[in-house]
Design an enzyme around this catalytic site. Structure first.
Site, PDB file in Angstrom:
ATOM      1  N   TYR A 252      56.711  32.096  25.339  1.00 58.35           N
ATOM      2  CA  TYR A 252      55.335  32.229  24.861  1.00 58.35           C
ATOM      3  C   TYR A 252      54.435  31.473  25.825  1.00 58.35           C
ATOM      4  CZ  TYR A 252      51.106  31.736  22.134  1.00 58.35           C
ATOM      5  OH  TYR A 252      49.798  31.771  21.729  1.00 58.35           O
TER       6      TYR A 252
ATOM      7  N   GLU B  54      46.799  35.484  26.166  1.00 53.08           N
ATOM      8  CA  GLU B  54      48.105  35.206  25.558  1.00 53.08           C
ATOM      9  C   GLU B  54      49.147  36.212  26.023  1.00 53.08           C
ATOM     10  OE1 GLU B  54      48.944  36.318  21.350  1.00 53.08           O
ATOM     11  OE2 GLU B  54      49.259  34.187  21.049  1.00 53.08           O
TER      12      GLU B  54
END
Ligand code: GDP
Ligand code: MN
Length: 402
Positions: free
Chosen positions: A108, A195
């Protein structure tokens, strides 16, 4: 402004961030063609402006030509219901077709603005694939947070620490290049969020941005023409779009009280006070400090188009505009737009008395309140009783039909 995944990946590729080979498509046949060009297996990904697509069935791997056809047929036009969309879901109009990645592990990576430190902050984790909220809840120790001083940027020692913490020593050079490129994108495109979930390490050892989410700060769009061009008008609520073109700031909500307020801060407060009084706002609407007859008329038009609205609340503060002018503006606007539901008005500030006088003298029937709390109570009661009557009549009619 939110970008679609395929648009975000285009931007990233321009900065040298590796993204999967692929193309956005608009028809099942097109998706099939692209998959044949890329070679199987491929991933078909719904391009909708919401997260959690995978879990909702919006991301599918196709291993055969028949599977591509079948999945594309199924996804195009389907309503995707994710955690973020609410039960009505969003319609899939575009599919991104990409060469499937052979994933070893999922990471992530994101950059956001941390409001407490007022700095861009990198958030990363070895636990990619699942939502960061879930990681934060279950494995808070696995979240890495690196605040960045915008004056000096993402520094080499910070990037080294990140590579170490994410076990990317085997991909050292590649990882460093990707991380600095991502920070560069964040700054140069005025992102409020960038992101990658997941950013993956492939079986081959190389890295790849398998998913990308990019939100751009709306206040910076004037200087990011290349980005504002990418806005997908089919994904914007038509009323919100019309309001924007008329210089109003409108956001549709789920309640039954139409709100018209001058100034964003007062509009927020108005919604809070309505809620406290037991009401439920149907929209946020800031008509701008000036509140001219034109903007007020447009406001009425957009508000009354929503069938759930049972009463309207106008809350105006005469700061840079005089209340008598606003009162006349409201009356003029109502000559243009027919409004059949109760209108509660609260005016305060410059020339309040004159404004109230004009409203009281007008042949139109308004509910005039002296202060915000009283007005909110009045409009909530009106909206709730109206809602009750409507419910009653519909049941009666239904009975008649039977
Ligand atoms: P999201 O659910 O909207 O965040 O969509 P993602 O693009 O992140 O996809 C969800 C999940 O699907 C990822 O976390 C991966 O596990 C999986 N996935 C997506 N693309 C690929 C791919 O090319 N290959 C493989 N093996 N899995 C993929
Ligand atoms: Mn994702």
């Amino acid at each position: 402004m939110k970008l679609h995944e395929y648009q975000a990946k285009e931007v990233l590729a321009g900065y040298g961030v590796p993204v999967p080979e692929g193309r956005v498509t608009y028809f099942p046949d097109d998706a099939w063609m692209v998959s044949m060009e890329l070679g199987l297996p491929v991933v078909l990904k719904a391009q909708v402006l919401t997260g959690g697509r995978g879990k909702a069935g919006g991301v599918k791997i196709a291993r055969t030509s028949d599977e591509v056809r079948q999945i594309a047929q199924e996804l195009f036009g389907k309503k995707l219901v994710t955690k973020q969309t609410g039960p009505e879901g969003v319609k899939i109009r575009k599919l991104l077709v990409e060469k499937a990645a052979d994933i070893e592990r999922e990471l992530y990576f994101s950059i956001v603005i941390d409001r407490t430190t007022s700095r861009p902050t990198v958030i990363a984790s070895k636990r990619g694939g699942m939502s960061i909220e879930e990681v934060a809840e279950k494995y808070p120790e696995d979240i890495i947070k690196i605040p960045i001083d915008p004056a000096v940027g993402f520094l080499p020692y910070q990037i080294r620490r990140l590579k170490y913490d994410l076990d990317l020593m085997a991909q050292e050079k590649e990882a460093a290049k990707i991380f600095s490129a991502l920070y560069k994108v964040f700054v140069e495109k005025d992102c409020s969020l960038l992101e990658l979930n997941p950013l993956v390490v492939l079986k081959s050892g190389h890295m790849l941005a398998v998913d990308a989410k990019m939100d751009i700060d709306d206040n910076a769009l004037y200087r990011r023409k290349e980005i504002s061009k990418m806005r997908d008008l089919t994904e914007v609520d038509p009323d919100e779009l019309e309001a924007r073109f008329s210089g109003l700031n409108f956001i549709k909500l789920t309640g039954n009280i139409g709100c018209m307020v001058n100034g964003a801060g007062l509009a927020m407060t108005t919604m809070d006070v309505i809620k406290l009084a037991g009401g439920d706002p149907a929209n946020f609407l800031d008509v701008g400090g000036e509140a001219t007859p034109e903007t007020i008329a447009k406001g009425f038009e957009i508000i009354t188009r929503n069938p759930s609205v049972k009463a309207i609340f106008i809350n105006i503060f005469g700061g840079i505009v005089r209340c008598d002018k606003v009162a006349n503006g409201i009356i003029q606007a109502l000559k243009k737009v027919e409004v059949k539901i109760p209108v509660v008005i609260r005016l305060t500030g410059m020339n309040k008395e004159e404004g109230m006088e004009i409203l009281k003298k007008s042949p139109l029937k308004f509910y005039i309140a002296n202060d915000l709390r009283e007005a909110a109570k009045m409009v909530s009661e009106l909206a709730n009783s109206k809602a009750a009557t409507v419910e009653k009549t519909t049941t009666k009619e239904e009975k008649k039909e039977k």
